[in-house]
Structures are given as structure tokens and as C-alpha cells.
Enzyme design. Structure first.
Site, mmCIF file in Angstrom:
data_model
loop_
_atom_site.group_PDB
_atom_site.id
_atom_site.type_symbol
_atom_site.label_atom_id
_atom_site.label_comp_id
_atom_site.label_asym_id
_atom_site.label_seq_id
_atom_site.Cartn_x
_atom_site.Cartn_y
_atom_site.Cartn_z
ATOM 1 N N ILE A 32 0.748 -1.590 -0.252
ATOM 2 C CA ILE A 32 0.407 0.190 -0.169
ATOM 3 C C ILE A 32 0.752 1.085 -0.252
ATOM 4 C CG2 ILE A 32 -0.070 0.259 2.927
ATOM 5 C CD1 ILE A 32 -3.580 0.747 2.111
ATOM 6 N N HIS A 101 6.449 -11.579 5.972
ATOM 7 C CA HIS A 101 6.245 -11.297 4.342
ATOM 8 C C HIS A 101 7.127 -11.245 3.528
ATOM 9 C CE1 HIS A 101 5.675 -7.997 7.685
ATOM 10 N NE2 HIS A 101 6.270 -6.765 6.639
HETATM 11 P P1 AMP Z 1 6.818 -4.382 7.804
HETATM 12 O O1 AMP Z 1 7.931 -3.368 7.855
HETATM 13 O O2 AMP Z 1 8.389 -4.899 6.597
HETATM 14 O O3 AMP Z 1 6.662 -5.081 8.839
HETATM 15 O O4 AMP Z 1 6.508 -4.203 6.408
HETATM 16 C C1 AMP Z 1 4.930 -4.447 6.299
HETATM 17 C C2 AMP Z 1 4.993 -3.893 4.993
HETATM 18 O O5 AMP Z 1 3.255 -3.534 4.838
HETATM 19 C C3 AMP Z 1 4.596 -1.993 4.692
HETATM 20 O O6 AMP Z 1 5.481 -1.830 3.555
HETATM 21 C C4 AMP Z 1 3.652 -1.339 4.392
HETATM 22 O O7 AMP Z 1 3.320 -0.177 3.383
HETATM 23 C C5 AMP Z 1 2.408 -2.972 4.055
HETATM 24 N N1 AMP Z 1 0.718 -2.776 4.600
HETATM 25 C C6 AMP Z 1 0.311 -2.946 5.059
HETATM 26 N N2 AMP Z 1 -1.052 -3.164 5.338
HETATM 27 C C7 AMP Z 1 -1.210 -2.910 4.335
HETATM 28 C C8 AMP Z 1 -2.054 -2.955 3.335
HETATM 29 N N3 AMP Z 1 -3.645 -2.566 3.695
HETATM 30 N N4 AMP Z 1 -1.881 -3.101 2.084
HETATM 31 C C9 AMP Z 1 -0.994 -3.317 1.416
HETATM 32 N N5 AMP Z 1 0.310 -3.035 2.239
HETATM 33 C C10 AMP Z 1 -0.392 -3.002 2.936
#
Ligand code: AMP
Length: 121
Positions: A32, A101
Site C-alpha cells: 500500500i 512477508h
Molecule cells: P514491514 O514494515 O516489513 O512489517 O512491512 C509491512 C508492509 O505492509 C509495509 O510496507 C506496509 O506498507 C504494508 N502494508 C500495511 N498495510 C497494508 C495493506 N492494507 N495493504 C498492503 N500493504 C500493506
């Protein structure tokens, strides 16, 4: 009981996401808040909280995140140019969602190292 995260809601289609790949084990969707022209996340459909929880029992599943990344890279046409896979772990790693992820970043030449500070003491 493991606490659910926003990624469970994406897996269950309770909140929208731009899903680009899905099979029995993994789901991939666009980040996102993209940090590169192409930036998507590949997640297992079952929760593994952090990279510290990767073990011999789930190693095959974790390997499938990379299999999916390579397949998507091929299908989207950026495999040969290249890409970066990142898995952040816990606060110092920058993890904010506690469901592992694989970040896949592509679409430009990415700088290295990915942080600004020097390693000088
Ligand atoms: P991390 O900081 O490695 O845990 O990455 C989490 C990632 O999830 C970040 O890059 C966010 O931008 C992404 N993220 C959080 N919520 C969403 C969502 N609803 N849809 C897509 N990506 C998301």
C-alpha cells in the site's frame, strides 16, 4: 492464541488489496506504500510471526515465498533486470506487521546499502 494481523484480513478478503498471485499456500499483493516502482508482498496463508519463527517444520512453506516471487518476476517481466527480496524482523529490522512477508522491490536500479547511516562508531 496468535494475534491476527491486517494480513489475515487480506487473506480472508475482509479488506481490499491488489492481489497479483495466489496459490494454496501463499498470497502476493501490492504494498500500500510502495518504496519502488514495483513493490509487492508475498505472504504465507498461515501466520508465522517473525523470521525468528522460521524452522525446519515451516522451511518448505517459507521457500514457497521465494518460488512465488521468482514466478511473478518472470510473469511481470522484471526477472532479468533484477529485484530485491527483503524480510524485516522485529523492531530493529523495521517489521511492523507480525506475519512474515517477503517484500519484493523492482522496476529500477536499487541503491545499496539500503540505509543512510555510516557504520562508523
Ligand atoms: P514491514 O514494515 O516489513 O512489517 O512491512 C509491512 C508492509 O505492509 C509495509 O510496507 C506496509 O506498507 C504494508 N502494508 C500495511 N498495510 C497494508 C495493506 N492494507 N495493504 C498492503 N500493504 C500493506
Amino acid at each position: 492464541m496468535t494475534e491476527a494481523t491486517i494480513f489475515d484480513k487480506i487473506i480472508n478478503r475482509e479488506i481490499p488489496a491488489t492481489v497479483i498471485y495466489e496459490d494454496d499456500d501463499v498470497l502476493a499483493f501490492n504494498d500500500i506504500n510502495p518504496q519502488a516502482p514495483i513493490h509487492f508482498l508475498v505472504i504465507p496463508k498461515v501466520q508465522i510471526r517473525t523470521a525468528n519463527d522460521i524452522n525446519n517444520d515451516n522451511a518448505e512453506l517459507v521457500g514457497k515465498l521465494y518460488v512465488a516471487a521468482a514466478k511473478i518476476a518472470d510473469e511481470m517481466g522484471f526477472a532479468d533486470n533484477g529485484f530485491r527480496c527483503v524480510m524485516n524482523c522485529n523492531p530493529d529490522g523495521g517489521q511492523t506487521v507480525y506475519h512474515i512477508h517477503l517484500h519484493v522491490l523492482a522496476g529500477k536500479a536499487l541503491g545499496w546499502p539500503p540505509y543512510q547511516e555510516t557504520l562508523k562508531k
